[in-house]
Enzyme design. Sequence first.
Site, PDB file in Angstrom:
ATOM      1  N   TYR A  33     -16.071   9.346 -19.855  1.00  0.00           N
ATOM      2  CA  TYR A  33     -16.342   7.946 -19.539  1.00  0.00           C
ATOM      3  C   TYR A  33     -17.463   7.885 -18.490  1.00  0.00           C
ATOM      4  CZ  TYR A  33     -15.678   3.324 -17.557  1.00  0.00           C
ATOM      5  OH  TYR A  33     -15.890   2.049 -17.095  1.00  0.00           O
TER       6      TYR A  33
ATOM      7  N   ARG B  37       0.807  -1.218   0.000  1.00  0.00           N
ATOM      8  CA  ARG B  37       0.000   0.000   0.000  1.00  0.00           C
ATOM      9  C   ARG B  37       0.846   1.277   0.000  1.00  0.00           C
ATOM     10  NH1 ARG B  37      -1.907   2.585   3.994  1.00  0.00           N
ATOM     11  NH2 ARG B  37      -1.660   0.865   5.443  1.00  0.00           N
TER      12      ARG B  37
ATOM     13  N   ASP C 224      -7.588  11.818 -19.356  1.00  0.00           N
ATOM     14  CA  ASP C 224      -7.736  10.368 -19.357  1.00  0.00           C
ATOM     15  C   ASP C 224      -7.314   9.924 -20.763  1.00  0.00           C
ATOM     16  OD1 ASP C 224      -8.720   7.777 -19.712  1.00  0.00           O
ATOM     17  OD2 ASP C 224     -10.443   8.111 -18.385  1.00  0.00           O
TER      18      ASP C 224
END
Length: 376
Positions: free
Chosen positions: A96, A42, A168
Site C-alpha cells: 500500500y 487512550r 495487512d
Amino acid sequence: MKPSTSCVHAGADLRYTRGVNTPIHPSSAFTTSSGQPNLYPRYYNTPNQEVVVRKLCQLEKATEGILFASGMAAVSTTLLSLLQQGDHVLFAEQLYGGTLHLLNSEFEKRGISYSFVRGTTAEDFAAALHPKTKIIYIESPSNPLLQVLDIAQIAALGRERKLITIIDNTFASPINQNPMELGIDIVIHSGTKYLGGHSDLSFGAVLTANTALYELVYHTAVNYGGNLNALDLYLIERSLKTLALRVERQNQNALELAHFLSQHPKVRQVNYPGLTTHPGHEIAQKQMKKGFGGMLSFVLKEEAEVNSFMERLQVVLPALSLGGVETLVCIPAQTSHVKLTKQERAELGISDGLLRLSVGIEAPEDLMEDLAQALG
Ligand SMILES: *Cc1c(COP(=O)(O)O)cnc(C)c1O
C-alpha cells in the site's frame, strides 16, 4: 459461532438497557474503583472500544487487539513499536502506498533498514533474509495487481527463523481470509475499507493471538495516542454487523465482473485471484475460504482510452478508496503511483492502461452494463 453470526452478535454489551444495540459511552472520564483498571480512551479500554475489539478478535481468530483512528496509525504504531535501531524488515514488494511512504520517510532516521521481495513464495523470502531481519511484512492480495502470496509458507518461514510475521489483510477482509490460522503473528486492517464498508469511517485495527507482541504494541500505542472516540466506535460496530453480507455479495459481483471483463475485446488482461488463469489462483483457493474479494484490476488494450472510459461511466464512481458498498474505479498510474516514472511503474507491472476496480454491492447487471457502455 460462524462469521455471519459473529458479525451481528460478537462483543455486544447489552447489560445496561433493554436495547439490542450497545449503548454509546461518550465519557472520557470514568470513576475510579479500587482494584479495577482505570478506563480512559487512550488506554484503549473504554466500553465501546472493547466491544469492537471483541467482535474483530472473533472474526480474525485473535485474542487481543487495538483499534486506531486510521489504518496508517495501526501500521506505523505496530512497526515502530517492534523495531529499533539496527533492525531490518523484509517487505513484500507490492505494498500500500501509505505504508511505502512510512518506510521511505521514517525508517532511515531511526536506523532501521528494509528491503523488498519480488516473489510470492517462502523461497523468495528466505533468499532475501538478512542477518538483522526481525519482521516479515506482507499484503495478499496486493494492491493494485492482486498478487497472491503463499501466507502459510511465509508464516512457517517466519516461525522457523524466529521472526515476527505481519500481514495487512485489508484487501481480503476477515470474512475471506484469516491469516492467524495460517500461522501469521499479527494482522492489520485499514478499517476505512471493508470493515467500515460505507466510505464514511476512518479507522485501523491490529489483532494478534500473541500476548507478548500485543503488550509491546499496546505500550507504544498508549504513547502515540491514535485512539478513536465512542461515536465512531458505535458506527464501526454497526457497520461490522453487515460485514459478512456485504463481502459475500462483493465476492460474487467481483467474480462476475472479472469473467465479463476477461471476455471483452477492449480488455487485454484481468487480475483477479478468482480467475483460474490467475497465477496465484490455487494458493488463493487454499487461503481465501469464502471468496476472492471485491478488488480486481484490468488493463485496456488502448492505453490512451483510460480517461475517456472513466468519463463515460455513469454508475461506477471514479474515486481512490475502496471496500465500500459503491463500485469505485481509479487509474493507479495517475493516482497511487503517479510519483514514479513510467519506467519504474513498468518494472512494478503498472501500465498506463491499468484500472483498479473496488466492486460494490450493486446489481451486477447494472455494473456490467455501465462498464460495457464505457468501454464502447
Ligand atoms: C487504505 C489502506 C491502508 C491505510 O489505511 P488508512 O485508513 O487510509 O490510514 C493500509 N493498507 C491498505 C492495504 C489500505 O488499502
